[in-house]
Design an enzyme around this catalytic site. Structure first.
Site, PDB file in Angstrom:
ATOM      1  N   LYS A  69       3.220   6.096   5.371  1.00  0.00           N
ATOM      2  CA  LYS A  69       2.270   5.081   4.915  1.00  0.00           C
ATOM      3  C   LYS A  69       2.759   3.680   5.227  1.00  0.00           C
ATOM      4  CE  LYS A  69      -1.513   3.806   2.898  1.00  0.00           C
ATOM      5  NZ  LYS A  69      -1.561   2.601   3.780  1.00  0.00           N
ATOM      6  N   SER A 114       0.794  -1.237   0.000  1.00  0.00           N
ATOM      7  CA  SER A 114       0.000   0.000   0.000  1.00  0.00           C
ATOM      8  C   SER A 114       0.820   1.278   0.000  1.00  0.00           C
ATOM      9  CB  SER A 114      -0.955   0.009   1.199  1.00  0.00           C
ATOM     10  OG  SER A 114      -2.037  -0.851   0.963  1.00  0.00           O
ATOM     11  N   SER A 120      -6.356   3.440   4.054  1.00  0.00           N
ATOM     12  CA  SER A 120      -5.737   2.530   3.095  1.00  0.00           C
ATOM     13  C   SER A 120      -6.743   1.760   2.254  1.00  0.00           C
ATOM     14  CB  SER A 120      -4.800   1.540   3.817  1.00  0.00           C
ATOM     15  OG  SER A 120      -3.834   1.030   2.916  1.00  0.00           O
ATOM     16  N   LYS A 174       0.121   3.616  -2.787  1.00  0.00           N
ATOM     17  CA  LYS A 174      -0.905   4.671  -2.770  1.00  0.00           C
ATOM     18  C   LYS A 174      -0.281   6.062  -2.638  1.00  0.00           C
ATOM     19  CE  LYS A 174      -4.543   1.732  -0.759  1.00  0.00           C
ATOM     20  NZ  LYS A 174      -3.859   0.527  -0.286  1.00  0.00           N
TER      21      LYS A 174
END
Length: 408
Positions: A257, A90, A157, A93
């Site tokens: 993140k 993730s 997320s 992202k």
């Protein structure tokens, strides 16, 4: 025997001319000695300063791939583990957000345009749900601002919101991926590949060097820094979301993140605010392919602690520090000193080079500029003006009249 008239006349002439000679000599000698310029003296420099510190030893993990650097410092301080690009899950992202913002920018205070979701977005959510990916609810006709969509994908997320945002900005997933990989190449991140907008595809891979560079772009973006630093946020239609990054607020950590894949373990791209003396240093680091998030969270805290110990406040010049001495022929002494303290924050064994230039000095007032100390740190030159710590005064008429040899 009495002197003759001729002898008397001769003696008188000698006395008169001798007196005139003395008067003439004094007439020239006195002003010459009393007004003669004093000889300047060169400084005797002190021994050269040793300013470079010992190299830092960083507590990097023995698994996966990791690296850490800081804003304003090129590249990485250190890296460890695999040199092959690893799945970033993730963390992808973050790249999606940066690529979208390159086309649809936000400011620190703007929310951006409203995005209306349709049947395609509902289908995307169902597809990711079937893949056991993180999904947040969406319905046909629902609207959110661009900023809210970014909050949902970075804080909670949600995979489906990353895909919906990419489609909204570029028209299709393929158009987004073309733009994303072109953006990566343009930014010199040649070891990073994007195959989907959210990171469920393990082919979304990168290296610590590229990801730290990406993290530096995030912390430089005023629209993103408050989002990645938020422990929670509330968005209509979603509710209150809690950030997947459990380290926020710990050890100065303020982003960025998390990433998790069953096939690639736990990952974290992080930033941290570090107070070093009077300066603030922003760290950016990453750990890829860790065993689990509690393990890498503990490792990140140890890594930041070891980085903190590797920064040093180096005093280039302390107030009153002597850089050279002056001693005149008439015995006056003074020192070239720094009028105030000048210091700089350096990382590890960053070289600090120095040189001192001092001008010759004669009579001068206290505080007169007599030269400068020059330092080069990280390619930047720092100049410190040097001044006299006391006055060098004229020796006076007594010394001048009795030391003509030192004057001429």
């Amino acid at each position: 025997m009495p002197l003759t008239r001729k002898q008397i006349y001769r003696r008188r002439r000698i006395t008169v001319f001798g007196g005139m000679a003395v008067v003439l000599a004094l007439a020239f000698y006195l002003p010459l000695t009393l007004l003669a310029p004093l000889t300047s003296v060169d400084a005797v420099p002190v021994s050269e300063q040793q300013l470079t510190s010992a190299p830092a030893v960083l507590d990097l993990p023995g698994y996966g791939a990791s690296g850490i650097g800081a804003v304003g410092y090129p590249g990485l301080f250190a890296r460890s583990g695999s040199k092959v690009a690893q799945p970033m899950a993730s963390i992808s992202k973050v790249i999606t957000t940066l690529v979208v913002l390159s086309k649809k920018p936000l400011t620190a205070t703007s929310n951006g345009p409203r995005i209306t979701f349709g049947a395609a977005d509902v289908a995307i959510a169902a597809q990711y749900l079937a893949m056991n990916g993180k999904v947040d609810p969406v319905s046909v006709g629902e609207t959110m601002t661009e900023k809210q969509v970014i909050q949902v994908m970075l804080i909670d997320s949600a995979n489906n919101y990353a895909w919906s945002l990419a489609n909204w900005a570029f028209g299709s997933e393929q158009a987004f991926l073309t733009a994303a990989n072109k953006w990566l190449k343009a930014h010199g991140m040649t070891h990073t590949t994007m195959l989907d907008p959210c990171g469920l595809d393990p082919g979304n891979a990168s290296t610590p060097d590229d990801l730290v560079a990406i993290g530096k772009l995030v912390v430089a973006n005023p629209a993103l820094t408050p989002i990645v630093a938020s422990k929670r946020a509330t968005v209509a239609g979603i509710g209150t979301m809690h950030n997947t990054n459990g380290l926020l607020g710990v050890s100065g950590i303020n982003g960025i993140k998390t990433g998790t894949l069953l096939s690639a373990g736990a990952s974290l791209l992080f930033s941290a605010r570090l107070q070093v003396g009077s300066e603030v240093v922003t760290l950016v680091g990453v750990i890829l392919d860790g065993p689990d998030h509690p393990t890498i969270d503990a490792q990140v805290k140890k890594l930041i602690s070891s980085v903190r110990a590797g920064f040093h406040t180096v005093v280039l010049a302390a107030a009153g520090q002597r850089f050279g001495s002056f001693r005149t022929v008439w015995g006056a002494t003074a020192y070239a000193v720094a009028p105030r303290t000048t210091s700089v924050v350096v990382w590890s064994d960053t070289p600090v080079s120095s040189s001192v230039h001092l001008n010759p000095v004669s009579v001068a007032a206290k505080g007169s500029k007599v030269g400068a100390a020059s330092y080069v740190v990280k390619g930047k030159r720092i100049l410190v003006t040097l001044v006299l710590d006391r006055a060098i005064e004229d020796p006076g008429p007594g010394w001048r009249l009795s030391h003509p040899g030192e004057l001429f």
